[in-house]
Each structure stands twice: as C-alpha cells, then as structure tokens.
Design a protein around this motif. Structure first.
Motif: not given
Length: 531
Positions: A303, A307, A331, A334, A389, A393
């Motif tokens: 992720s 990004g 985020y 998700e 996450g 995030a």
C-alpha cells in the motif's frame, strides 16, 4: 460517508487489480492459517471443561535413584479411605481401565468392539456424563452390570429404550459369560481426555483382583470433589505422607491436580508440574500472530509503495476541504473492507481444507458459526484491517496539498527506515518460521530413521482378541506354520514404551535397603527375544 468509502475502495480495487489480488491472496492465506490454528487451540483448551463440578485427581510422586516419577495411578483402596477419613473430601470416586482395553460385545449375530473401564456408583455423580436410562445414583447395582453409551446401544439394539435387564455376551471369560445392562449414557464428547464406550462395576474389579487391591499396588485412578472453601495447597500438604501412614517405609507422596488441567498440564519433572501440551497451545498461538503480522506488513508495504500513485488524489481532496481524519477513515475503511473480503475467501479455504487438516491433527474439528466464533472473526477482521491499513493511512494523509500538487514530495530518512524496517522484520519472521518447519521435519525424519535397538523391518504387531486371547500359545504355533512367517511370539505390553513396573520383589547381595530402584518389566512368551 460509508457509501463514499465503499465506492472509492471499489474503484481503487478495479483500477489496481494486480496489487488488489496480491493483497487479497496474502491476507486470505494468513487469515486461513490463523483460523485453522484458532480452531485447533480452541479445541485443545476445551478438553474436560464441560464438567460442572470442580473435580480433582489424586496423583502420586515416586522417588527412586533415577529421580521422582509422577503417576496418575493410585492404590485401589484410596477412594474409599479418603472419603471416610478426610473431612475436606465431599465425594470420592474410583476408576480403572479394563485389561484388555477393548473387547467384543455380542447380541445374537450383532457384534460391537468397545472400550471400557471399571467405575463405582459415584462416578457419574462426580463427572458430567448425562445418563439417558438408569439410576445415576446406582448405575451399576450388581457386579456383572454394564452401562452402554448411546451409540453402542443403537448399534446393538437400534434403540435406547427398555434395555435394562437385558443380557449381552462378551469375550471376557475372566469376568463371566454375560453382562446385564443397567443403564445408557450419552456418548463421551470428543473433547474428553477419558474415552470409553461402556462401564463395568468397580466392585467387580475389586473382587476379581482380591488381594492385589492394596496400598502397595497402584492400579486405580481416584477422583474427588471438595467442600466449599477448601485450601488445595493446605490439603496437598496434609495428604503428602498419607500412603506412608498406611504402608510402612513407603516414600510415595500424594497430591491432587485439577481434572481440567489433566490434558494440557500433563508433564511433571522432579514431582512438580512442568508444562505439557499447553506448550504447543502457546507456541501455535504465537505462530498465528506471526503469520498475521507477516500478512499485515506485506499489505502495508504494498500500500505504501502504491501510495505515490494516489498522492494527487490526496492533494485534490485536501484542497477541496477534506481534513486528515476523513482521509484516514477512508484508507482504514478500504483496509477493513479488503480484510473482510479476504476473510470470506479464508473461510472458503478452511471449509475446503478442513477434512485434510483433521486428518493431519487427528481431530474432528468443525466450523460452526456460533456467537463466540463470530466475535473472534469480527475481532480478527477489525484488528487486522486497522493494523494493516494504519501505516498507509497515517503516512498518505500527512502530506501537505501544496507539496503534493507541485510534485515536491520527498521521502524522509525516518520514512525510508520505517519501510525498510518493516521489510526486514517481515523477512526475519518468515525465515524463523521456515527454519522452525525445517527443524521439525528433520526431527520427524530422525524419529522415523532412528535405530531403536531392534530390526523393525518385516515385523508385524497386532492385538489378540476373542478366542485368540483365550489360548495364545495355540494361535502362535499355527501362525508359525504359515510359509511366509519366520518366527512368532507374544507379549503383554510393549517393549518400546513402559507397560508396567515394580519396585519390590528383587533382592541381591549387598543391596542398600534404603535404595529405591524401579524395574520396568514385560510378560513374554517363548521366542520373544529371538524375534
């Protein structure tokens, strides 16, 4: 808000299919492994927990020259004695296994191979094995009484009704020709450390052994419940030398262990509790956490690496007024959504592979969605999703919109160290698990290939049953006549593990009378050593 998060997540998943499927495979595999381990650990921890009363088992420590051995066995007279002499004991019950441990029950042409044990009438009042037919307070009224489990009754009679007083033939000649049915009990649960199909009268056992039931012969298991407020440590100190009071010069020490600890805490060293299967429960629980950590770190790294593609999205949203909390919620949402999808795939994997897992672990695990499991699944999903996450995030939502839109984003040294640290940590955990699997594999190979001191190739072993047990010598002579048989013999017990032992009856010149030596022994027929 939730609708916006769902739509945005769905579009991102479609726009980046490769990374989506990599994350999905990683998380679903990790969750499936964790779920398998949870089912196994939960089953291990459930053993003997269904009994309603707090039951304790009397254990015995036997000092000798090799150290202290701890047995679950106790003298056959102990149960009745402690019930009469120790006010702390509310109720006591005795039990003993049947030799042979399995035998055949016969009803006309119907036969059933069963496992049994001798118990007294207090047994089913102490343990929570429900009685379907019969008097729980006097389930075994006469010496040749027998109580059947529900499955055995259905196998032989196809019903559990109107069975009291009916007779069954069996192949236990030393116990008489027939047994009289006196009750039916529910099948013993799979998560019980004691498994049996039928029970016989303990009074019959005592009568059969006669003088062998004494304070020097450990041929029974004794259980007790205590009066409210009993201090178990003080009671253990009180009964420590109880056997010595009954038998002179006996150094055996008594103590009690909670019956619920019997399965997991079954290892003793030097007379003290030293773990047992609980070690594997803790180890596998830790492995499950490690597997989820690896899956989460993999998600974080992918992720974060992706990004930069979403930086313009972050810049535009911040310019339009979105604050950091909204972006973090997006985020994290998700991540939780992806974890939820991965959980569905993980459950499908578990359903498909559970039969093979049961075969490997020798269990009968099922995936039933009871409230406890649903809470565990919900907790794992939220924790995994938020943890996986969290870094993307916090990381992506921290950038300033002006720097993003001007393309002046530079990764700081701390950010690079964080990402590289996660990668290193992930690989270290992976290597630890790989090395552990390799070591375990080599240990299994060592056990399979170890020279045990005898040639096990082409040697077959089987238990004698029925008429073969009545006259083993004749059977062995007939087996020797078979053209492919080189030699044949018999033994009571096994020479690759302890079957029976004795500490007395042996004298020799110069023996120290205070010396405690225990001899393991076997009963064997002719040609056993040659074979």
């Amino acid at each position: 808000m939730f609708q916006h998060i769902f739509k945005t997540a769905f579009r991102n998943f479609l726009g980046h299919k490769n990374s989506f499927f990599i994350n999905l495979i990683g998380l679903s595999t990790g969750l499936a492994c964790a779920l398998f381990i949870y089912l196994w650990v939960n089953d291990e921890r459930s053993f003997d927990q269904f009994h309603e009363k707090a039951v304790y088992q009397f254990m015995s420590n036997h000092p000798n020259d090799a150290g202290i051995e701890t047995w679950r066995w106790s003298p056959g007279e102990l149960g009745e004695s402690i019930k009469n002499e120790l006010p702390e004991v509310e109720a006591a019950t005795s039990a003993s296994g049947i030799i042979p441990s399995s035998f055949i029950l016969k009803l006309d042409d119907q036969k059933a191979k069963v496992q049994g044990q001798f118990v007294d009438n207090q047994y089913f009042q102490t343990f929570s094995y429900p009685i379907l037919v019969g008097n729980p307070k006097e389930l075994l009224p006469v010496k040749n009484s027998i109580a059947l489990s529900e499955s055995v009754a259905m196998r032989l009679f196809n019903t559990t009704e109107n069975l009291i007083g009916k007779t069954l033939d069996w192949d236990l000649d030393q116990f008489g020709n027939q047994a009289v049915i006196s009750g039916v009990f529910e099948d013993v649960p799979n998560n019980s450390s004691k498994q049996f199909d039928v029970v016989l009268s303990y009074e019959f056992y005592k009568e059969m052994l006669g003088k062998s039931i004494n304070w020097g012969n450990y041929n029974a298991e004794t259980y007790a419940t205590f009066a409210p407020g009993t201090d178990i440590d003080a009671f253990n100190a009180k009964v420590k030398n109880y056997i010595a009071q009954k038998r002179e010069n006996d150094g055996t020490e008594l103590f009690v262990q909670a019956y619920t600890d019997r399965y997991l805490f079954d290892k003793f060293e030097g007379g003290k509790q030293a773990g047992g299967r609980i070690t594997y429960v803790r180890l596998f629980s830790l492995i499950a956490v490690f597997i989820l950590l690896i899956a989460c770190i993999n998600f974080m790294n992918l992720s974060t690496a992706r990004g930069t593609v979403r930086l313009k999205e972050v810049g535009v949203k911040k310019t339009l007024g979105a604050d950091r909390k909204v972006l973090m919620a997006q985020y994290l949402g998700e991540s939780v959504l992806l974890t939820s999808v991965a959980l569905i795939f993980a459950i499908v994997l578990v359903f498909l592979l559970l039969p093979q897992f049961n075969q490997i672990t020798d269990k009968q695990l099922t995936l039933n969605f009871h409230p406890q499991l649903l809470m565990v699944l919900l907790g794992i999903t939220l924790i995994t999703g938020i943890f996986a996450g969290s870094y993307p995030a916090f990381h992506l939502s921290s950038f300033k919109p002006v720097a993003i839109l001007k393309g002046k984003i530079r990764n700081s040294v701390s950010e690079l160290w964080a990402r590289e640290g996660l990668v290193v940590f992930q690989f270290v955990l992976s290597l630890v698990l790989i090395v552990a699997v390799t070591v375990i594999y080599q240990q299994v190979q060592y056990i399979q290939d170890k020279n045990l001191g005898y040639d096990k190739e082409q040697v077959l072993y089987f238990s004698l049953e029925g008429k073969g047990r009545q006259n083993p010598t004749t059977l062995i002579e007939e087996v020797k006549k078979l053209p492919s048989v080189v030699n044949a013999s018999s033994m009571w017990g096994s020479f690759v593990g302890r079957s029976s032992s004795t500490g007395g009856g042996f004298e020799w010149e110069g023996r120290d009378p205070d010396q405690q030596i225990r001899f393991n022994h076997l009963w064997v027929s002719q040609d056993a050593l040659e074979l």
